[in-house]
Design a protein around this motif. Structure first.
Motif, short mmCIF file in Angstrom:
data_model
loop_
_atom_site.label_atom_id
_atom_site.label_comp_id
_atom_site.label_asym_id
_atom_site.label_seq_id
_atom_site.Cartn_x
_atom_site.Cartn_y
_atom_site.Cartn_z
N PRO A 9 0.82 -1.10 0.29
CA PRO A 9 -0.16 0.07 -0.02
C PRO A 9 0.44 0.92 0.20
CG PRO A 9 -1.09 -1.38 1.47
CD PRO A 9 0.68 -2.53 0.92
N ALA A 10 0.30 2.40 -0.57
CA ALA A 10 1.32 3.39 -1.00
C ALA A 10 2.46 3.44 -1.72
CB ALA A 10 1.35 4.48 0.12
N LEU A 197 -10.74 5.44 -6.07
CA LEU A 197 -11.27 4.70 -4.80
C LEU A 197 -11.18 3.39 -4.09
CD1 LEU A 197 -14.04 7.69 -5.05
CD2 LEU A 197 -11.48 7.69 -3.93
N ARG A 198 -11.17 2.97 -5.36
CA ARG A 198 -11.14 1.42 -5.10
C ARG A 198 -9.61 0.66 -4.48
NH1 ARG A 198 -14.44 1.63 -10.14
NH2 ARG A 198 -12.19 0.74 -12.08
N ALA A 199 -9.03 1.21 -5.49
CA ALA A 199 -7.69 0.60 -5.60
C ALA A 199 -6.97 0.95 -3.81
CB ALA A 199 -6.62 0.93 -6.47
N LEU A 200 -7.60 2.17 -3.77
CA LEU A 200 -7.44 3.39 -1.89
C LEU A 200 -8.46 2.02 -0.84
CD1 LEU A 200 -5.92 5.16 -1.50
CD2 LEU A 200 -8.20 6.65 -0.96
N ALA A 201 -9.11 1.55 -1.48
CA ALA A 201 -9.82 0.16 -0.56
C ALA A 201 -9.50 -0.45 0.10
CB ALA A 201 -11.10 0.35 -1.03
N ARG A 202 -8.30 -1.44 -1.95
CA ARG A 202 -7.77 -2.73 -1.80
C ARG A 202 -6.87 -2.44 -0.80
NH1 ARG A 202 -8.10 -7.63 -5.53
NH2 ARG A 202 -9.76 -6.54 -6.58
N ALA A 205 -7.89 -2.10 2.84
CA ALA A 205 -8.13 -3.61 3.84
C ALA A 205 -6.74 -4.94 3.21
CB ALA A 205 -8.30 -4.25 2.67
N ALA A 206 -4.98 -4.04 2.31
CA ALA A 206 -4.29 -4.98 2.92
C ALA A 206 -3.57 -4.11 4.17
CB ALA A 206 -3.26 -4.74 2.03
N LEU A 207 -3.48 -3.28 4.48
CA LEU A 207 -2.97 -2.58 6.06
C LEU A 207 -3.05 -3.08 6.92
CD1 LEU A 207 -2.09 1.11 5.10
CD2 LEU A 207 -0.84 -0.80 5.27
N ASP A 208 -5.33 -3.78 6.86
CA ASP A 208 -5.88 -3.69 7.73
C ASP A 208 -5.73 -5.39 7.92
OD1 ASP A 208 -7.00 -1.08 7.68
OD2 ASP A 208 -9.12 -2.07 7.06
N GLY A 209 -5.10 -6.11 6.75
CA GLY A 209 -5.12 -7.31 7.67
C GLY A 209 -3.18 -7.18 8.07
N MET A 210 -2.70 -6.27 8.03
CA MET A 210 -1.31 -6.29 7.90
C MET A 210 -1.73 -5.70 9.86
SD MET A 210 1.35 -4.63 4.89
CE MET A 210 0.79 -5.38 3.94
N GLY A 211 -2.12 -5.34 10.41
CA GLY A 211 -2.66 -4.56 11.35
C GLY A 211 -2.24 -3.52 11.52
N VAL A 212 -1.82 -2.57 10.25
CA VAL A 212 -1.60 -1.26 10.67
C VAL A 212 -2.59 -0.29 10.15
CG1 VAL A 212 -0.10 0.04 9.74
CG2 VAL A 212 0.12 -2.32 9.47
N ALA A 213 -2.78 0.87 10.63
CA ALA A 213 -4.54 1.31 10.96
C ALA A 213 -4.29 2.78 9.26
CB ALA A 213 -4.89 2.02 12.05
N ASP A 214 -3.27 3.03 9.62
CA ASP A 214 -3.05 4.36 8.84
C ASP A 214 -2.99 3.83 7.17
OD1 ASP A 214 -0.53 4.03 10.05
OD2 ASP A 214 0.16 6.10 8.79
N LEU A 215 -3.32 4.50 6.34
CA LEU A 215 -3.21 4.61 4.81
C LEU A 215 -2.26 6.23 4.36
CD1 LEU A 215 -2.98 3.09 2.46
CD2 LEU A 215 -5.39 3.39 1.93
N MET A 216 -1.60 6.39 4.06
CA MET A 216 -1.54 7.94 3.37
C MET A 216 -1.59 8.42 1.75
SD MET A 216 2.25 9.23 5.85
CE MET A 216 3.24 7.54 5.49
N LEU A 217 -2.29 8.94 1.39
CA LEU A 217 -2.73 9.41 0.22
C LEU A 217 -1.59 9.16 -0.60
CD1 LEU A 217 -6.04 11.49 0.34
CD2 LEU A 217 -5.91 8.96 -0.13
#
Length: 217
Positions: A9-10, A197-202, A205-217
């Protein structure tokens, strides 16, 4: 056809993910946790010996390098208009020229800014300053070209997403993006695209699976 995208992600793999979403392809995405150096694991190196993302598995054949993957997707799915098409090959290949420019010129500057220590065994401060100065020149030219439109005028292309990734990622390393209001407006247009936006959602979800909460645009 079965497609799997190995990404983080990112990272720059976001550009390939956006291309897949723009085309509307069904694909699986597998996150490679670069925060824990998973890209250097034997399991991942067996997939991509270069130890980086993106890697795109198309029916069991691995493709690497953003520019090459994006050119493949453009030529395989021309109706998605990732890049301009033209009967004149000299004009049509301008998209390839611009992809190589993104990956070979702009992308290294971003790495100088975000990861200067990887460029030298000495003090990395000068590497970062050099990257900042070079990217500033490029961003001035990009802003002048884009204006209120896209890289190719009135029509979006994957080049817009690639340069967006570059300047927005550099901004996380301290690059003064607020000096370029044209690019700030361009960023808003890129982020408003449904495929983005769809890619961002994916990615989230990947970060959530890693236990990471933040996704920097």
């Amino acid at each position: 056809m079965t497609i799997t995208l190995y990404h983080f992600p990112a990272a720059c793999s976001r550009v390939t993910m956006n291309a897949l979403e723009e085309i509307g392809l069904a694909y699986q995405d597998i996150a490679v946790n670069m925060r824990t150096s998973e890209q250097k694991s034997l399991d991942y190196l067996s997939i991509n010996p270069k130890g980086k993302v993106p890697a795109l598995d198309v029916d069991g054949r691995i493709m690497t390098e953003n520019a090459a993957i994006l050119w493949f997707l453009h030529t395989r799915y021309p109706d998605a208009a990732l890049l301009p098409a033209d009967d004149d090959p000299r004009v049509a290949h301008q998209g390839l020229i611009d992809l190589v420019w993104c990956s070979g010129t702009i992308h290294p500057m971003v790495r100088q800014i975000r990861m200067p220590a990887k460029w030298t065994t000495d003090d990395p401060a000068g590497v970062k300053v050099d990257g900042m100065e070079k990217l500033a020149q490029e961003c001035s030219a990009i802003a002048d070209r884009i204006g209120e439109d896209w890289w190719y005028g009135s029509r979006w292309s994957i080049i817009d997403t690639y340069i967006y990734w570059a300047y927005s990622t550099a901004a996380k390393g301290g690059f003064a993006l607020d000096r370029y209001p044209t690019l700030l407006a361009h960023a808003e247009r890129v982020r408003a695209r449904p495929a983005f936006l769809r890619a961002l959602a994916r990615e989230q979800a990947a970060l959530d699976g890693m236990g990471v909460a933040d996704l920097m645009l």
